[in-house]
Structure formats: structure tokens, C-alpha cells
Scaffold this motif. Structure first.
Motif, PDB file in Angstrom:
ATOM      1  N   UNK B 263     -36.073 -48.417 -29.110  1.00 17.41           N
ATOM      2  CA  UNK B 263     -36.688 -49.378 -28.188  1.00 17.41           C
ATOM      3  C   UNK B 263     -38.204 -49.221 -28.239  1.00 17.41           C
ATOM      4  N   UNK B 264     -38.915 -50.298 -28.045  1.00 18.24           N
ATOM      5  CA  UNK B 264     -40.370 -50.230 -27.875  1.00 18.24           C
ATOM      6  C   UNK B 264     -41.108 -49.834 -29.148  1.00 18.24           C
ATOM      7  N   UNK B 265     -42.218 -49.128 -28.977  1.00 19.93           N
ATOM      8  CA  UNK B 265     -43.102 -48.838 -30.106  1.00 19.93           C
ATOM      9  C   UNK B 265     -42.446 -47.952 -31.161  1.00 19.93           C
ATOM     10  N   UNK B 266     -41.428 -47.183 -30.771  1.00 20.68           N
ATOM     11  CA  UNK B 266     -40.651 -46.415 -31.752  1.00 20.68           C
ATOM     12  C   UNK B 266     -40.181 -47.312 -32.904  1.00 20.68           C
ATOM     13  N   UNK B 267     -39.840 -48.545 -32.557  1.00 21.74           N
ATOM     14  CA  UNK B 267     -39.314 -49.473 -33.554  1.00 21.74           C
ATOM     15  C   UNK B 267     -40.319 -49.767 -34.645  1.00 21.74           C
ATOM     16  N   UNK B 268     -41.596 -49.857 -34.278  1.00 20.00           N
ATOM     17  CA  UNK B 268     -42.645 -50.153 -35.265  1.00 20.00           C
ATOM     18  C   UNK B 268     -42.923 -48.927 -36.126  1.00 20.00           C
ATOM     19  N   UNK B 269     -42.972 -47.771 -35.468  1.00 17.11           N
ATOM     20  CA  UNK B 269     -43.190 -46.511 -36.196  1.00 17.11           C
ATOM     21  C   UNK B 269     -42.018 -46.294 -37.179  1.00 17.11           C
ATOM     22  N   UNK B 270     -40.818 -46.715 -36.745  1.00 19.43           N
ATOM     23  CA  UNK B 270     -39.632 -46.571 -37.607  1.00 19.43           C
ATOM     24  C   UNK B 270     -39.753 -47.427 -38.861  1.00 19.43           C
ATOM     25  N   UNK B 271     -40.380 -48.596 -38.752  1.00 15.42           N
ATOM     26  CA  UNK B 271     -40.542 -49.466 -39.931  1.00 15.42           C
ATOM     27  C   UNK B 271     -41.360 -48.753 -41.003  1.00 15.42           C
ATOM     28  N   UNK B 272     -42.390 -48.037 -40.578  1.00 10.96           N
ATOM     29  CA  UNK B 272     -43.205 -47.288 -41.536  1.00 10.96           C
ATOM     30  C   UNK B 272     -42.362 -46.188 -42.159  1.00 10.96           C
ATOM     31  N   UNK B 273     -41.519 -45.540 -41.337  1.00  6.17           N
ATOM     32  CA  UNK B 273     -40.618 -44.509 -41.860  1.00  6.17           C
ATOM     33  C   UNK B 273     -39.680 -45.117 -42.901  1.00  6.17           C
ATOM     34  N   UNK B 274     -39.188 -46.327 -42.632  1.00  4.34           N
ATOM     35  CA  UNK B 274     -38.287 -47.016 -43.561  1.00  4.34           C
ATOM     36  C   UNK B 274     -38.992 -47.258 -44.897  1.00  4.34           C
ATOM     37  N   UNK B 275     -40.231 -47.748 -44.840  1.00  6.17           N
ATOM     38  CA  UNK B 275     -40.997 -47.974 -46.076  1.00  6.17           C
ATOM     39  C   UNK B 275     -41.063 -46.693 -46.902  1.00  6.17           C
ATOM     40  N   UNK B 276     -41.378 -45.591 -46.235  1.00  2.82           N
ATOM     41  CA  UNK B 276     -41.534 -44.314 -46.954  1.00  2.82           C
ATOM     42  C   UNK B 276     -40.198 -43.810 -47.483  1.00  2.82           C
ATOM     43  N   UNK B 277     -39.139 -43.981 -46.680  1.00  2.00           N
ATOM     44  CA  UNK B 277     -37.807 -43.545 -47.119  1.00  2.00           C
ATOM     45  C   UNK B 277     -37.351 -44.353 -48.328  1.00  2.00           C
ATOM     46  N   UNK B 278     -37.612 -45.644 -48.296  1.00  2.00           N
ATOM     47  CA  UNK B 278     -37.206 -46.509 -49.422  1.00  2.00           C
ATOM     48  C   UNK B 278     -37.945 -46.092 -50.692  1.00  2.00           C
ATOM     49  N   UNK B 279     -39.197 -45.695 -50.548  1.00  2.22           N
ATOM     50  CA  UNK B 279     -39.957 -45.226 -51.710  1.00  2.22           C
ATOM     51  C   UNK B 279     -39.309 -43.980 -52.308  1.00  2.22           C
ATOM     52  N   UNK B 280     -38.629 -43.208 -51.444  1.00  2.00           N
ATOM     53  CA  UNK B 280     -37.929 -42.002 -51.930  1.00  2.00           C
ATOM     54  C   UNK B 280     -36.516 -42.327 -52.393  1.00  2.00           C
ATOM     55  N   UNK B 281     -36.137 -43.605 -52.353  1.00  6.07           N
ATOM     56  CA  UNK B 281     -34.816 -44.006 -52.815  1.00  6.07           C
ATOM     57  C   UNK B 281     -33.740 -43.995 -51.737  1.00  6.07           C
ATOM     58  N   UNK B 282     -34.132 -43.773 -50.497  1.00  5.51           N
ATOM     59  CA  UNK B 282     -33.147 -43.782 -49.408  1.00  5.51           C
ATOM     60  C   UNK B 282     -33.110 -45.188 -48.805  1.00  5.51           C
ATOM     61  N   UNK B 283     -31.912 -45.798 -48.819  1.00  7.93           N
ATOM     62  CA  UNK B 283     -31.809 -47.171 -48.322  1.00  7.93           C
ATOM     63  C   UNK B 283     -31.692 -47.157 -46.800  1.00  7.93           C
ATOM     64  N   UNK B 284     -32.858 -47.140 -46.162  1.00  9.96           N
ATOM     65  CA  UNK B 284     -32.898 -47.093 -44.700  1.00  9.96           C
ATOM     66  C   UNK B 284     -33.314 -48.458 -44.152  1.00  9.96           C
ATOM     67  N   UNK B 285     -32.986 -48.701 -42.887  1.00  8.85           N
ATOM     68  CA  UNK B 285     -33.429 -49.912 -42.201  1.00  8.85           C
ATOM     69  C   UNK B 285     -33.775 -49.565 -40.760  1.00  8.85           C
ATOM     70  N   UNK B 286     -34.507 -50.464 -40.117  1.00  6.91           N
ATOM     71  CA  UNK B 286     -34.825 -50.248 -38.690  1.00  6.91           C
ATOM     72  C   UNK B 286     -34.339 -51.447 -37.892  1.00  6.91           C
ATOM     73  N   UNK B 287     -33.667 -51.182 -36.782  1.00  7.40           N
ATOM     74  CA  UNK B 287     -33.240 -52.238 -35.884  1.00  7.40           C
ATOM     75  C   UNK B 287     -33.804 -51.898 -34.509  1.00  7.40           C
ATOM     76  N   UNK B 288     -34.832 -52.648 -34.132  1.00  5.94           N
ATOM     77  CA  UNK B 288     -35.454 -52.400 -32.824  1.00  5.94           C
ATOM     78  C   UNK B 288     -34.735 -53.270 -31.785  1.00  5.94           C
ATOM     79  N   UNK B 289     -34.126 -52.638 -30.827  1.00  5.68           N
ATOM     80  CA  UNK B 289     -33.415 -53.369 -29.781  1.00  5.68           C
ATOM     81  C   UNK B 289     -34.458 -53.922 -28.806  1.00  5.68           C
ATOM     82  N   UNK B 290     -34.549 -55.237 -28.700  1.00  5.21           N
ATOM     83  CA  UNK B 290     -35.525 -55.864 -27.789  1.00  5.21           C
ATOM     84  C   UNK B 290     -34.898 -56.085 -26.419  1.00  5.21           C
ATOM     85  N   UNK B 291     -33.748 -56.754 -26.395  1.00  2.22           N
ATOM     86  CA  UNK B 291     -33.082 -57.014 -25.110  1.00  2.22           C
ATOM     87  C   UNK B 291     -32.064 -55.924 -24.844  1.00  2.22           C
TER      88      UNK B 291
END
Lengths: 175, 370, 265
Positions: B263-291
Motif C-alpha cells: 500500500x502507498x509509497x511502498x508500491x512505488x519503491x517496489x517498482x524500482x525493486x522489480x526493475x532491478x530484479x528483472x535485470x538479474x533475471x528474476x521475473x518479479x512484478x509489483x501490485x500496489x493495492x489502491x482501494x
């Protein structure tokens, strides 16, 4: 992403400086965020604020650990704070001072923002204004453009002396 | 017009556009800038709102209730202990079917005085009948506030809406903000049960079990109906202003083996983590719960789910993790992190993903945790 | 009381005996809108309501009707706030000197010596002087009244509603089951409260005190307090010290009010 850490004392306008830099970067068509260190801020105590500038939307909210640049608005904080802490290799330092700072193996720049503010009579409640002239120094370093620096200042402050001070800082900047 | 604004100021500017007739509020860190800004707009006559500087949050919500009952638009803002102090009245507002809009700047709860971000304050309001949306950028704080009025006041909803923004991380950060005039995006309010002296009725009097039960069901029915209203409102918002919002914000979820939910700003920070994980070959995604209320349907089947909770229900678990578990029957690695403003970076989040222990719970930075 | 207010009025009622007498949903015994609110919030809810009506350009009277518990105890913070903010409303406190809804527990309005279910040995503290507290906020108009003097009450409600800003009326409301006397004696009890000087009827307009006619007589010659206390079961067995304290306070209060009205301080 270009990350800046600003050192000042509470009440010296470090947060406003961060805001102005971010606004100028946005006027340059970039993305930027600015934020203070979220603590109990006290007047006169050493404080830090941060700016991030990037070509893409910025999604990082955590603090800046390894800045590309450090700005020191008040050299007296250097007595108690290691302002170079975490500075990236090849990073730069800007210091508000009439004299070159004594940093070894770090690219540093300086200009006497306090002197400029006093000369332009930019003083509020007994304190010289540093957050508008510092934009002149950053424009000289090409972190923001001169025209966006002026636009940002004009958007936030109607007093034209702010722009004159920034122009002076741009002219007097010493590498 | 693109400008630079804090999250707090963005909420206040959206309120200025929505033009509530009454704002009743009490200051509390880190929310105060919202109500100060509104007071400035009123003083400068940019807003013709009646600003009631009440003596407590309990009275803030009570005054909003009294005002809203007459059929006018109302707004308030609070945080942390202030939200908990108005808890009796948040229940009342929903029960009385009043479309009050409130910004809550998420902050931890004492003792151990702490003014920094945590979601436990709003989580304790999850059963009150309020709709809850969590935002992650200054622009979203502005947009969600505009949409909140339209959703709350919709005849199929008529429930209060709470916009949640992370204390300091979002309330005090300065980011670009487009403050385009919303025009007639928020239609005039029409409350069907507004107090009318020419048609006097009793409100909220003694109610027998049969009727009381129906009133509660009616809240739930509206909560379910609100799903469609939220979808329509967000679609219309996107059509008019170009910015898209869903129940969740999904980032690289389609082919993800592991999804980070937060929830909240964690979701945006997680997107950056996803970018970095994908660069390492880990197929990650982020789902930020808004409601968070109404709680959305989430498509998580067949993936590892890592949930970040900036909150906790003692004796039970992370509230978001447990909610997802209950609704989706998926295996979760539950990470409790960021309480009281604990610093959590994208590197930390990437670490949670890489070291995930499915079915377990971990408290970030606490040694010897399970 | 509702007659004095007229049809362009809304009643704001926190948890109290009036929550019950309106009837059970969907019926209501009132002929103006009645908004039931949470216990502590009468004045705060009214603040919002009044602001909203004024924002719409309506003059609708917003009238709080709350008990002593909802006014002197749990609602005092909201009341103080609303008074201080100059809220345009009338706050009526009807005071039966205990929590009647829940079966007569002591409140800040319970007088010294009175037995309630939570003061089975008689209350050991004095009645809270809410009128002095209200007066300290300097509202344009405040008054006391008693259910036994309906004409006086009617006039005071009418008068209060003629002022802009916060107005306050504190009504003593004898309560047969709570005070433990036969129902038919309610008017007599109210009159004895006034005649004995236990309850003083007055008005304050912009701070200036006017003692109402029934209490003028009490100031000249109060009836013995025992006449008021004796018929009430709640004062049965009141100890001599409490009785003496009550008498001293009556004497002091009557003198104080008489002196204030005469302009002697």
C-alpha cells in the motif's frame, strides 16, 4: 538519476532551496522530487534536505544514501557533520564560502552566497537568504538551466533581488 | 498547470476545487499543512467554505456529520491519534450514510511518540463502513481527492471516503503536480435524506433489531455497489484528464513468478525493486493495492506472493497479508516493515523477494524473527 | 418549548431520555426534524449543522437538547468549543441531576447528598456549576429555567432564539423515578426547588444578570430546604454535614445573585 543532499541549519531555507531546485528541473522538462529529512526540525540545528532529478518519473521515496552532489549552505555544520558521507566517487561538492574548501580528492566549487545576499540586501529576520542565489551556482554547473532557475525563483518569490542574487552567484562561481 | 507541491498541499488544492460548504478540522502532525492551506484559501476568499476550527477530532467528525446531514459537501483531514480519537464518529458517519471526504495522513500510534509513516491508524478504521484509498504520489493525492467527492456523493454509494497518504514520505515530499481545473467532474451534491424542515423526519433514533439489521446490510450493499461507481469514476477521470487509475496499480505483473503487494509509497519503491530484479533475471512484478475498502479482487493465482505490511494486527498478522490470504487462498511471504517510519529501500524490497520463505512472516530488521 | 422555536428549527439530540421518547423507528413524535447524535457531540454536531445552514443562507434554528450527563460531563468539551467559536445555536440542557437513561447514576449535575445507583451512600461532591462555566464564555444570552414554570421557559426559549451566536438555557427537570417522589408532585418539586433557593431562575443578556420573578421571592424569604428534600427518596437519610453544606451554599448563592443584580460586588 541525479541526487543532491543539502546541508544547512534549521531556518536557513535548505528545504526551500531543495524545492526551488526541483521546480527549476521540472521547468527544464525533467522529473524531480524534493524532501526534507523527516525529523524534529529545530532552528539552528544542522539539517539536511534532498533533491532527486531524472528524465523519468521518480519512484524512490527512501533517503539518499549516495548523493551525486552535496551542497553546504552553512560551513559551520562541517564541524559536527561529515558532509562528504556517502558521496559517490566522482561526485561534486558546492560550498557557500568566499574561500575554496579544503577537500582532498573531491571536485569542489564555492561562491560566497552570504556575501551576495548581504550585498543585495536579501535579508529576512536578520538572516541572509541563501536558497535563491544557490540556484545561480547550480545553473553554472549545468544541473539546471539559467532560464529555468530564473523561472523557478520568479514563481516562488516576487522580489527581483532574488534573481539578481542568483545572477551574481552565477557570475562569481569559482571552480 | 504543472507546479511543484507537497502531498498535503495537493490534497488542499483538490479540496479548493471541490468547494465544500463546511470544513471542520483539528491540527495534527503530519496532516496540519492540509487544514492550514484550506484556512489560507478561506481567508484569501479563494474558497467560500465555512471553516470550523473545532476543539478536537471527535468534534471535527461530529461537525462534519452535522453539516453533511443538511445536504452540503464536507471535508476534514486527520492523522494517527486524531483518527482514533474520532473513531466513534467515523462509524457514525458511515451509519448515517453521509458522504464526508477525509484525508488521513498515515502515521504511527503511541506510546513511544512517533510522527512517521505507518498504516495501523487507518487499518483500525477498516470495519467502519468508510471507503479507503491509498495513494502513492502527489499527483495521485490530488486526483484521488477529487474522485473521492464524486464517489462518496454518488447515489449508489452515499458512504464516506478516506484518502490515505503516507506521513512525511508523501505528505511532505515535493513532486510535480498538474492542477488542471476539474470543471464539472464533481457534480453538485444531492443528498436524498438531507434534513428538511418542510418535511420533518427523525434521524438515528431508537431502532429495533429488524430495522437495524437492514441498515447494516444496506451499508454493505452500497459498499459492493461502490465497486462499479469507482470504476466508472476512474474511467471518466482518465477520459477527461488522461491519468489512469485502477483498484490496483500493476507493474510487470503479467508474466511475473513473484508479485510484491503493498500500500502507498511502498508500491512505488517496489517498482524500482522489480526493475532491478528483472535485470538479474528474476521475473518479479509489483501490485500496489489502491482501494482497501471495498477490497478488490486480485489475480494472483500461480505466483509467489510477497506482501509488505506497514501495519500489524497483534496476535494475528499483517492486515494486508491476512486480507489477501483470506480473499485469495494463496501462499504468502508476509513482511512487516516500515512501522514508525522505518526506512525501507528498493534494495531491501528486492532482498525480501530473493529471500522469500513462503507461508512465513518476517519482521524486517528484527533479529531472530520467524 | 418546540412551540416557542417554531417550524424552521432542527433539534439535535445526544443520547439522553429524549432519545427514547421520540418513539421507535420509523415513527417520530416530533414535528420538526430531530437529529440523534453521539453522546459527546451535541454542540459539535450543531456547530456543523449551523455552519451548513448559514452557508446555504438559511436561518433555521439549530437547537441542542441534551441532558445533564451529555452537557456537564461527556459533552462539556464540545459545548465549550462551540460557545468559544460563537456558534449560532441554542443549547438547552434539561437537568434531572443524574443519568436517567441508564437508571440514575450520578452525574456532574447530581447535588451533594443525593443517592443514585453509583452513590448509594449519597453524593459526596457538589453539583458542578455549569452556568458559571458557560458564563465564562460570555455568550450573548444564557438563562436558567424550570419545568414547573413553563411560561417562563417558553419566553426564555423565544428570547434566546432572537440572538445571533451561542445561547444556553439550563432547565431543571424534576424526575419522579430518579428523585423518588410520586409523579403528581413534579410541578410542586420544581417549585420547591426554586422557592428553597436550590435552583435560581435568571437570565444573562450580554453578561447582565436579571433574576426571574419566582426567584426574587426566594431571595427575600426562601422556604426551608427540608421542604424540598423531604418528599424525595434520593435525599433520605442525608447526613447533617451535607445538609448544612447545602444550606450554606444556598445562602451564599442567593446573596451573590442578589448582590450582582443590584450591582454590588
Amino acid at each position: 538519476m541525479f541526487e543532491i543532499r543539502i546541508h544547512s541549519r534549521g531556518g536557513q531555507g535548505g528545504v526551500t532551496a531543495a524545492r526551488l531546485i526541483a521546480l527549476a528541473a521540472i521547468r527544464d522538462g525533467k522529473y524531480a522530487t524534493a524532501f526534507p529529512f523527516y525529523g524534529a526540525e529545530r532552528r539552528g540545528a544542522p539539517v539536511v534536505s534532498f533533491v532527486r532529478i531524472d528524465d523519468k518519473p521518480i519512484r524512490v521515496y527512501s533517503q539518499i544514501r549516495q548523493p551525486d552532489m552535496v551542497i553546504v549552505l552553512d560551513t559551520s555544520v562541517m564541524e559536527t557533520v561529515d558532509v562528504l558521507h556517502g558521496l559517490k566517487a566522482g561526485g561534486t561538492v558546492f560550498v557557500n564560502s568566499a574561500h575554496p574548501p579544503d577537500f582532498k580528492s573531491v571536485r569542489s566549487y564555492h561562491v560566497d552566497l552570504t556575501g551576495i545576499a548581504l550585498r543585495e540586501n536579501l535579508v529576512v529576520a536578520g538572516s541572509p537568504i541563501l536558497n535563491t542565489p544557490v540556484l545561480g551556482a547550480l545553473a553554472k554547473l549545468k544541473i539546471i538551466t539559467v532560464s529555468s532557475a530564473k523561472t523557478a525563483i520568479a514563481e516562488m518569490f516576487s522580489d527581483e533581488r532574488n534573481i539578481k542574487a542568483a545572477e551574481a552567484a552565477y557570475q562569481e562561481m569559482v571552480a | 498547470m504543472l507546479t511543484v507541491s507537497t502531498g498535503n498541499k495537493a490534497v488542499a488544492m483538490a479540496v479548493r476545487q471541490a468547494k465544500p460548504a463546511v470544513v471542520a478540522a483539528y491540527p495534527i502532525t503530519p496532516q496540519t499543512e492540509i487544514v492550514e492551506s484550506i484556512a489560507d484559501y478561506v481567508t484569501a476568499k479563494e474558497l467560500s467554505t465555512r471553516y470550523i476550527a473545532v476543539e478536537s477530532e471527535h468534534s471535527a467528525m461530529a461537525a462534519c456529520i452535522g453539516a453533511s446531514a443538511t445536504g452540503v459537501r464536507t471535508f476534514t483531514a486527520t492523522s494517527s491519534h486524531g483518527l482514533l480519537y474520532m473513531h466513534e464518529m467515523t462509524n457514525f458517519a458511515a451509519g448515517a450514510r453521509l458522504p464526508i471526504v477525509m484525508a488521513n495522513v498515515n502515521r504511527s500510534l503511541g506510546p513511544g511518540w512517533n510522527i512517521w509513516a505507518e498504516h495501523t491508524d487507518a487499518m483500525q478504521e477498516r470495519d467502519t463502513g468508510w471507503l479507503q484509498v491509498y495513494v502513492a504520489t502527489v499527483q495521485e493525492a490530488y486526483d484521488a481527492t477529487l474522485m473521492a467527492f464524486r464517489i462518496a456523493e454518488h447515489n449508489d454509494v452515499l458512504l464516506p471516503v478516506m484518502i490515505n497518504l503516507d506521513g512525511f514520505l508523501l505528505s511532505h515530499i515535493m513532486q510535480p503536480l498538474d492542477t488542471t481545473d476539474p470543471g464539472d467532474f464533481i457534480p453538485p451534491i444531492h443528498l436524498p435524506h438531507a434534513i428538511d424542515v418542510s418535511n420533518p423526519k427523525g434521524y438515528g433514533g431508537l431502532t429495533g433489531p429488524e430495522e437495524h439489521f437492514k441498515f447494516k446490510w444496506d451499508i454493505e450493499r452500497s459498499m459492493r455497489d461502490s465497486v462499479k461507481v469507482i470504476e466508472e469514476t476512474q474511467a471518466e477521470f482518465s477520459r477527461r484528464f488522461g491519468r489512469k487509475y485502477g483498484f490496483t496499480e500493476d507493474y510487470w505483473c503479467e508474466d511475473a513468478d513473484v508479485v510484491i503487494l503493498s500500500l502507498g509509497t511502498f508500491g512505488k519503491e517496489s517498482e524500482v525493486a522489480v526493475d532491478n530484479l528483472r535485470r538479474e533475471g528474476i521475473r518479479a512484478g509489483s501490485m500496489r493495492v489502491r482501494w482497501f475498502r471495498p477490497f478488490p479482487h486480485l489475480d494472483l493465482k500461480g505466483r509467489d506472493v510477497v506482501v509488505l505490511d506497514r501495519d500489524y494486527s497483534f496476535g494475528f498478522g499483517g492486515v494486508l497479508a491476512k486480507s489477501i490470504e483470506a480473499k485469495n487462498k494463496v501462499d504468502i511471504y508476509s513482511v512487516i516493515a516500515g512501522l514508525g517510519g522505518q526506512e525501507v529501500t528498493y534494495d531491501d524490497i528486492a532482498g525480501f523477494v530473493k529471500q522469500r520463505r513462503m507461508g512465513e512472516e518476517s519482521w524486517f530488521g528484527v533479529s531472530g524473527n520467524v | 418549548m418546540l412551540k416557542a422555536a417554531g417550524p424552521d428549527s432542527v433539534l439535535v439530540v445526544p443520547a439522553c431520555c429524549t432519545s427514547v421518547i421520540q418513539g421507535i423507528y420509523p415513527n417520530t413524535a416530533m414535528n420538526i426534524p430531530v437529529y440523534n447524535v453521539a453522546f459527546a457531540t451535541a454542540a459539535a454536531s450543531a456547530s456543523g449543522m449551523s455552519a451548513a445552514f448559514r452557508a446555504m443562507g438559511k436561518k433555521t434554528n439549530v437547537i441542542c437538547y441534551a441532558g445533564d450527563g451529555g452537557t456537564l460531563d461527556i459533552g462539556i468539551q464540545a459545548l465549550s468549543g462551540a460557545l468559544e467559536r460563537g456558534t449560532d445555536f441554542l443549547y438547552i440542557c434539561y437537568d434531572n441531576e443524574a443519568y436517567g437513561n441508564t437508571g440514575m447514576q450520578r452525574s456532574g449535575g447530581t447535588p451533594l447528598g443525593a443517592r443514585t445507583t453509583t452513590t448509594p451512600g449519597g453524593k459526596t461532591d457538589l453539583k458542578k456549576d455549569i452556568d458559571a462555566i458557560v458564563a465564562a464564555h460570555e455568550p450573548p444570552y444564557q438563562a436558567t429555567a424550570c419545568a414547573a414554570y413553563p411560561q417562563d421557559l417558553y419566553k426564555k426559549v423565544q428570547k434566546a432564539l432572537s440572538f445571533r451566536g451561542p445561547t444556553f438555557i439550563h432547565v431543571l427537570a424534576p424526575c419522579p423515578p430518579g428523585w423518588r417522589y410520586p409523579t403528581e408532585k413534579s410541578v410542586e418539586m420544581g417549585k420547591l426547588a426554586v422557592k428553597s433557593g436550590m435552583w435560581i431562575l435568571y437570565e444573562r443578556e450580554y453578561g447582565k444578570l436579571t433574576i426571574s420573578a419566582p426567584s426574587k421571592a426566594a431571595i427575600r424569604k426562601p422556604v426551608p430546604l427540608e421542604e424540598y428534600l423531604a418528599p424525595q427518596g434520593r435525599f433520605k437519610g442525608i447526613d447533617a454535614k451535607s445538609l448544612d453544606t447545602l444550606k450554606q451554599r444556598i445562602e451564599k448563592n442567593l446573596k451573590r445573585f442578589a448582590a450582582e443584580e443590584a450591582g454590588v460586588c
